[in-house]
Write a protein that holds these residues in place. Structure first.
Motif, PDB file in Angstrom:
ATOM      1  N   MET A  86    -112.214 -15.241  88.274  1.00  0.00           N
ATOM      2  CA  MET A  86    -111.082 -15.443  89.141  1.00  0.00           C
ATOM      3  C   MET A  86    -110.277 -14.146  89.158  1.00  0.00           C
ATOM      4  O   MET A  86    -110.133 -13.492  88.139  1.00  0.00           O
ATOM      5  CB  MET A  86    -110.226 -16.592  88.630  1.00  0.00           C
ATOM      6  N   ARG A  87    -109.743 -13.815  90.285  1.00  0.00           N
ATOM      7  CA  ARG A  87    -108.864 -12.648  90.409  1.00  0.00           C
ATOM      8  C   ARG A  87    -107.423 -13.135  90.488  1.00  0.00           C
ATOM      9  O   ARG A  87    -107.124 -14.090  91.198  1.00  0.00           O
ATOM     10  CB  ARG A  87    -109.205 -11.856  91.658  1.00  0.00           C
ATOM     11  N   VAL A  88    -106.542 -12.466  89.743  1.00  0.00           N
ATOM     12  CA  VAL A  88    -105.145 -12.863  89.667  1.00  0.00           C
ATOM     13  C   VAL A  88    -104.281 -11.658  90.005  1.00  0.00           C
ATOM     14  O   VAL A  88    -104.502 -10.564  89.479  1.00  0.00           O
ATOM     15  CB  VAL A  88    -104.796 -13.381  88.251  1.00  0.00           C
ATOM     16  N   GLY A  89    -103.294 -11.849  90.874  1.00  0.00           N
ATOM     17  CA  GLY A  89    -102.333 -10.797  91.193  1.00  0.00           C
ATOM     18  C   GLY A  89    -101.060 -11.018  90.406  1.00  0.00           C
ATOM     19  O   GLY A  89    -100.592 -12.153  90.250  1.00  0.00           O
ATOM     20  N   VAL A  90    -100.489  -9.922  89.900  1.00  0.00           N
ATOM     21  CA  VAL A  90     -99.247  -9.997  89.130  1.00  0.00           C
ATOM     22  C   VAL A  90     -98.165  -9.276  89.926  1.00  0.00           C
ATOM     23  O   VAL A  90     -98.277  -8.087  90.213  1.00  0.00           O
ATOM     24  CB  VAL A  90     -99.411  -9.351  87.738  1.00  0.00           C
ATOM     25  N   LEU A  91     -97.132 -10.007  90.291  1.00  0.00           N
ATOM     26  CA  LEU A  91     -96.044  -9.468  91.102  1.00  0.00           C
ATOM     27  C   LEU A  91     -94.718  -9.930  90.500  1.00  0.00           C
ATOM     28  O   LEU A  91     -94.555 -11.114  90.191  1.00  0.00           O
ATOM     29  CB  LEU A  91     -96.167  -9.991  92.535  1.00  0.00           C
ATOM     30  N   THR A  92     -93.801  -9.001  90.311  1.00  0.00           N
ATOM     31  CA  THR A  92     -92.468  -9.379  89.843  1.00  0.00           C
ATOM     32  C   THR A  92     -91.479  -9.106  90.966  1.00  0.00           C
ATOM     33  O   THR A  92     -91.736  -8.303  91.857  1.00  0.00           O
ATOM     34  CB  THR A  92     -92.060  -8.597  88.582  1.00  0.00           C
ATOM     35  N   GLY A  93     -90.355  -9.775  90.903  1.00  0.00           N
ATOM     36  CA  GLY A  93     -89.362  -9.672  91.966  1.00  0.00           C
ATOM     37  C   GLY A  93     -88.447  -8.470  91.858  1.00  0.00           C
ATOM     38  O   GLY A  93     -87.591  -8.276  92.709  1.00  0.00           O
ATOM     39  N   GLY A  94     -88.592  -7.669  90.824  1.00  0.00           N
ATOM     40  CA  GLY A  94     -87.742  -6.498  90.666  1.00  0.00           C
ATOM     41  C   GLY A  94     -86.548  -6.802  89.787  1.00  0.00           C
ATOM     42  O   GLY A  94     -86.319  -7.928  89.355  1.00  0.00           O
ATOM     43  N   GLY A  95     -85.787  -5.792  89.516  1.00  0.00           N
ATOM     44  CA  GLY A  95     -84.631  -5.948  88.656  1.00  0.00           C
ATOM     45  C   GLY A  95     -85.024  -5.959  87.185  1.00  0.00           C
ATOM     46  O   GLY A  95     -86.191  -6.096  86.842  1.00  0.00           O
ATOM     47  N   ASP A  96     -84.026  -5.785  86.332  1.00  0.00           N
ATOM     48  CA  ASP A  96     -84.276  -5.775  84.905  1.00  0.00           C
ATOM     49  C   ASP A  96     -84.511  -7.192  84.388  1.00  0.00           C
ATOM     50  O   ASP A  96     -83.852  -8.138  84.817  1.00  0.00           O
ATOM     51  CB  ASP A  96     -83.100  -5.161  84.157  1.00  0.00           C
TER      52      ASP A  96
END
Length: 60
Positions: free
Chosen positions: A1-11
């Motif tokens: 399975m391929r998984v994308g990791v994305l954060t919304g920004g900010g500390d």
């Protein structure tokens, strides 16, 4: 399975540790592959990706 990791920004305290733990567990236990997106939501839109393997998430 391929998984994308994305954060919304900010500390966010502990964000790096969480990403590291998810990648390590996913790779070692389940054989998943991970892709990180740079620059928040711009990453997927502008194809700013980074392969996230265990060496990539090791602390410096």
């Amino acid at each position: 399975m391929r998984v994308g990791v994305l954060t919304g920004g900010g500390d966010c305290p502990g964000r790096n540790a969480v990403i590291r733990a998810v990648v390590r567990k996913g790779v070692q236990e389940y054989g998943y592959t991970f892709t990180g997106f740079r620059d928040g939501w711009r990453g997927p839109l502008l194809d700013r990706t980074v392969p996230l393997g265990i060496p990539a998430v090791r602390p410096p």
